[in-house]
Scaffold this active site. Structure first.
Site, PDB file in Angstrom:
ATOM      1  CG  HIS A  55     -12.279 -20.885   5.940  1.00  0.00           C
ATOM      2  ND1 HIS A  55     -12.414 -22.173   6.387  1.00  0.00           N
ATOM      3  CD2 HIS A  55     -11.624 -20.965   4.753  1.00  0.00           C
ATOM      4  CE1 HIS A  55     -11.887 -23.004   5.500  1.00  0.00           C
ATOM      5  NE2 HIS A  55     -11.388 -22.289   4.495  1.00  0.00           N
ATOM      6  CG  PHE A  98      -5.793 -22.361   6.716  1.00  0.00           C
ATOM      7  CD1 PHE A  98      -6.243 -23.290   7.641  1.00  0.00           C
ATOM      8  CD2 PHE A  98      -6.633 -21.998   5.684  1.00  0.00           C
ATOM      9  CE1 PHE A  98      -7.508 -23.855   7.538  1.00  0.00           C
ATOM     10  CE2 PHE A  98      -7.899 -22.554   5.566  1.00  0.00           C
ATOM     11  CZ  PHE A  98      -8.345 -23.481   6.491  1.00  0.00           C
ATOM     12  CD  GLU A 103      -0.154 -23.301   5.632  1.00  0.00           C
ATOM     13  OE1 GLU A 103       0.328 -24.333   6.164  1.00  0.00           O
ATOM     14  OE2 GLU A 103      -1.060 -23.355   4.792  1.00  0.00           O
ATOM     15  CD  GLN A 144      -5.486 -20.777   0.126  1.00  0.00           C
ATOM     16  OE1 GLN A 144      -5.650 -21.914   0.580  1.00  0.00           O
ATOM     17  NE2 GLN A 144      -5.113 -20.567  -1.129  1.00  0.00           N
ATOM     18  CG  PHE A 145      -8.807 -18.637   4.689  1.00  0.00           C
ATOM     19  CD1 PHE A 145      -9.939 -17.835   4.763  1.00  0.00           C
ATOM     20  CD2 PHE A 145      -8.593 -19.382   3.547  1.00  0.00           C
ATOM     21  CE1 PHE A 145     -10.842 -17.790   3.707  1.00  0.00           C
ATOM     22  CE2 PHE A 145      -9.481 -19.346   2.493  1.00  0.00           C
ATOM     23  CZ  PHE A 145     -10.610 -18.550   2.567  1.00  0.00           C
ATOM     24  CG  ASP A 146      -8.642 -16.135   9.691  1.00  0.00           C
ATOM     25  OD1 ASP A 146      -8.946 -17.344   9.630  1.00  0.00           O
ATOM     26  OD2 ASP A 146      -9.422 -15.212   9.397  1.00  0.00           O
ATOM     27  CG  LEU A 180      -1.254 -26.595   0.389  1.00  0.00           C
ATOM     28  CD1 LEU A 180      -2.226 -27.607  -0.174  1.00  0.00           C
ATOM     29  CD2 LEU A 180      -1.616 -26.229   1.797  1.00  0.00           C
ATOM     30  CE1 TYR A 228      -3.877 -18.503  14.332  1.00  0.00           C
ATOM     31  CE2 TYR A 228      -5.443 -20.314  14.297  1.00  0.00           C
ATOM     32  CZ  TYR A 228      -5.174 -18.967  14.474  1.00  0.00           C
ATOM     33  OH  TYR A 228      -6.182 -18.098  14.784  1.00  0.00           O
ATOM     34  N   PRO A 229       0.376 -22.861  11.444  1.00  0.00           N
ATOM     35  CG  PRO A 229      -0.146 -24.534   9.904  1.00  0.00           C
ATOM     36  CD  PRO A 229      -0.631 -23.222  10.450  1.00  0.00           C
ATOM     37  CD  GLU A 262      -0.937 -22.687   1.450  1.00  0.00           C
ATOM     38  OE1 GLU A 262      -2.153 -22.527   1.610  1.00  0.00           O
ATOM     39  OE2 GLU A 262      -0.180 -23.076   2.351  1.00  0.00           O
TER      40      GLU A 262
END
Ligand SMILES: Cc1ncc(C[n+]2csc(CCOP(=O)(O)OP(=O)(O)O)c2C)c(N)n1
Lengths: 370, 392
Positions: free
Chosen positions: A150, A107, A81, A103-105, A79, A109-110, A50
């Site tokens: 985040h 995010f 994951e 993008q971040f830790d 967008l 998870y999906p 992303e």
């Protein structure tokens, strides 16, 4: 066998020729350089995620890649994951080497279904026919004042999944060298980038990056004979600072930077703890079910007769990552590390003598022999 | 009164510069499932005959595999009886260089594509997770988690196109699987990337026990395509000729650079979800009977006979061929598979970790001890037998 002495971050012990080209470089820049060099070296390497294109990623880690390599090789994806990692699986099946950015830790998870059900086990379920040379870059950890979702330290989830390599650099040289190794690896590598070290600068030579030990090797960052601090990623600077502070009290702490959680370099860790007889594991992620428990168990199994004290852990609290205004209370800092060191039963045990190495040495007057 | 309640609130002039990105009309599926059998459509006799032979084999394959579960030779078998037309068509429409991405129920599509029928059953027999080489066969491993293989198909097709190679991926999923997030992400990626992919949904009425009406409120599953910007096709999944035509068109469309298509095969699962399921709890005999009357094999056979393409001799020959397939399966499946315990550690990583090496050594030692114990008790009982024999 795999103990490699390396200078502490910012160290200067390299050959004078390379030193000329050295300049202050941040970890984010070193990662960017690693991606560029990997893409230039191998047309199969594709960066996707992303905002990795025109924006260069929210941390600017992919800055300039789309200009240099075009949108087919540095792709702004929808967008999604699971879609990012799932399509990367198919690309790897067809001989590409995707490097995906989460993008971040929190995010990432999906995408865990794809990671755990496919990426981690595709080689195994196909008896080696379909290796997964996928690199998954995940900015992780706290200390940057991020709002909810985040700042997670998600390494335990990755490390608990057989089939993945899990690495996390703490120095600029490692950020470059480990990422090149990750991209070149025929196995999937979760590459955890400590966000709060993104902007930390060190003297480094982008044109002639120094070689670093490969994936699966730990490094002794500081020598000392009193106790071993075992750590990685964002907690390395904390441990080095704690070691510096402890020295004033006459304790010489050895600091081992794991660099790689899977494979885990048991030899280097055990050799260090056998020398020092005491160990503290330090990390940001929650202590319960965190890597520290696994490491403490292995150290105990390997070094039981050398231990003067139980292996202690200094970890984040077992709470959802706190709001930014409270995070300093959660993150293990120098004080907590020194507290743990103080609890290593200095008065009841005996000290080993003579093999501290470097600036180490035995504890004068402490313990009192056995 | 809220904006939403104002009559015509959204029928005012569109905002400046706004245009619909695509005309949805050409993307919409037919109102009725597309059919060819029983019409006077021009059909290629060779294709019809090929479909028939594969359908006969497929029916027999399903029967044999189901029988093998009863003998304990297969751990589980999700039969595709009733769905053979869709499966066989999927197996036949691809070129050799193309890739097939089947789910756990789609063994038959892989067999129709030419894979070894026993290797295809590895997952369900339980001797390994996948019994064939995906790279050599261009068939991805049968996928058990629902819909997670769909993004793989998209990524592979995308990669092939980036490399300038003319490869299409065809991915199969059930009606229940269309509710998963990965279905959405795969279709969206495919449409945005314009990837040469065909998604085939076999709508067989149920996800285990849950009927379609509880799975989705969409007019049809094919309609879902429109929202992603790709064409949706609604096909009678029991009409082998229609399935072959629709999938063939979609593959050709993808090959021409036209992007992805979603094909919904309206069909029915005649058997229970697997041999472990009790279908009488959620559906009626009448329903099953009605679908049996719309049997894909019977429909095709009738068509061939009415077109003069099949006689009794031809039917017997097809049956013999199918019987051979079944006999081969029986012979090979009734032998115990060769299990190699050390393979557990063989392909976890390219290079095993020190920890895995240690664990492999542990298992090796256990196996050696087992073998030695077995050998000793063997010699003992032989000696005993000899000793006793001598004493008497
Ligand atoms: C992610 C996931 N959730 C649940 C299951 C358990 N499960 C196996 S098959 C099935 C129903 C699938 O129905 P459908 O997609 O219609 O395919 P069909 O079995 O009818 O071919 C379920 C719920 C699964 N395999 N994967």
């Amino acid at each position: 066998m795999s103990t490699v002495d390396a200078a502490a971050p910012g160290g200067t012990d390299t050959d004078p020729g390379a030193a000329a080209a050295r300049k202050p470089v941040s970890m984010a820049q070193a990662i960017n350089r690693a991606l560029r060099d990997a893409m230039a070296a191998d047309p199969a390497v594709h960066v996707m995620g992303e905002d990795v294109g025109a924006l260069g990623g929210v941390f600017r880690v992919t800055d300039g890649l789309v200009r240099e390599f075009g949108e087919d090789r540095c792709t702004d994806t929808p967008l999604a994951e699971a879609g990012i990692l799932g399509t990367a699986v198919g690309m790897a099946m067809y001989g590409l080497r995707p490097v995906v950015e989460m993008q971040f830790d929190a995010f990432a998870y999906p995408s865990f279904e794809q990671l755990i059900s496919h990426v981690a086990r595709m080689r195994n379920r196909t008896r080696g026919a379909l290796p997964m040379p996928v690199t998954i870059r995940v900015p992780y950890g706290g200390g940057i004042g991020g709002v909810e979702h985040h700042s997670d330290s998600s390494e335990a989830y990755y490390a608990a999944t057989p089939g993945l390599h899990v690495v996390t650099p703490a120095t600029v040289a490692d950020a470059y060298g480990l990422l090149r190794a990750a991209v070149a690896s025929d196995d999937p590598v979760v590459f955890l980038e400590p966000k709060r070290l993104y902007w930390a600068k060190e003297e480094w030579s982008p044109e002639a990056p120094e070689e670093v030990p490969g994936i699966g090797r730990a490094v002794v960052r500081r020598r000392g004979g009193s106790a071993t601090l075992i750590t990685y990623g964002p907690s390395l600077p904390v441990c080095l600072a704690a070691a510096e502070a402890a020295r004033e009290e006459g304790r010489h702490l050895e600091v081992v930077d794991l660099r790689s959680l899977v494979p885990f370099d048991e030899e280097t860790v055990a050799a260090s703890v056998r020398r020092t007889g005491r160990a503290v594991v330090v990390h940001e992620s929650a202590g319960f079910g965190g890597p520290g428990g696994e490491i403490a168990a292995r150290v105990t199994e390997r070094c039981f007769h050398f231990l003067e004290a139980p292996v202690l852990r200094v970890a984040g609290f077992d709470i959802p990552y706190p709001p930014p205004m409270l995070e300093r209370h959660h993150l293990p800092g120098v004080e907590r590390v020194l507290d743990a060191v103080a609890r290593l039963q200095w008065e009841s045990g005996w000290t080993m003598s003579g093999d501290g190495g470097g600036d180490g040495g035995t504890e004068g007057g402490e313990g009192g022999g056995k | 009164m809220t904006v939403l309640e104002q009559p015509g609130a959204y029928r005012l002039a569109p905002p400046p510069g706004w245009r619909p990105r695509l005309d949805p009309a050409p993307l919409l599926p037919d109102a009725e499932p597309f059919r060819l059998l029983g019409t006077d459509a021009d059909l290629d006799p060779e294709t019809l005959t090929r479909l028939y032979r594969e359908l006969v084999r497929g029916r027999r394959y399903n029967e044999q595999a189901t029988a093998l579960t009863k003998q304990g030779r297969l751990a589980v078998y999700p039969s595709s009886a009733g769905q053979e037309a869709a499966q066989v068509a999927a197996g036949l429409v691809l070129a050799e260089r193309d890739w097939l991405f089947p789910s756990y129920r789609d063994t038959l599509s892989a067999v129709a594509r030419g894979l070894d029928p026993v290797e295809v059953l590895s997952l369900l027999r339980g001797d390994w997770h996948s019994g064939y080489d995906p790279r050599a066969t261009r068939v991805a491993p049968l996928c058990t988690p629902l819909a997670t293989h769909l993004p793989h198909a998209v990524g592979l097709a995308h990669a092939a196109r980036l490399k300038g190679e003319d490869v299409v991926a065809l991915a199969l999923v059930g009606d229940g699987g269309t509710s998963e997030g990965d279905f959405h992400e795969a279709l969206n990626f495919a449409a945005v990337w314009h990837a040469p992919v065909v998604f085939l949904v076999q709508n067989n009425g149920f996800a285990i026990s849950v009927p379609l009406a509880k799975q989705t409120a969409a007019p049809s599953l094919a309609h879902k395509a429109v929202g992603y910007g790709m064409p949706g096709r609604l096909v009678d999944g029991n009409d082998a000729a229609a399935m072959h035509r629709a999938l063939g068109d979609a593959v050709a469309h993808a090959r021409r650079g036209g992007g992805p298509t979603l094909v919904e095969a309206v069909t029915y699962r005649i058997e229970a979800h697997t041999n472990a399921d009790d279908a009488t709890r959620y559906r009626t005999d009448d329903e099953v009977r009605a679908w049996r009357e719309h049997d894909p094999l019977a429909l095709l056979e009738r068509e061939l006979r009415s077109r003069g393409l099949l006689d009794d001799a031809g039917a017997e020959e097809a049956a013999r061929d199918a019987e051979e397939l079944a006999a081969g399966m029986r012979d090979r499946m009734n032998q115990d598979p060769e299990l190699r315990p050390m393979d557990l550690f063989a392909d976890v990583y390219a290079e095993p970790t020190a920890q895995l090496d240690a664990q492999a050594a542990q298992l090796r030692a256990e196996l050696d001890a087992e073998a030695q114990a077995a050998a000793e008790s063997d010699t003992e009982s032989q000696a005993e037998a000899r000793g006793e024999g001598g004493a008497r």
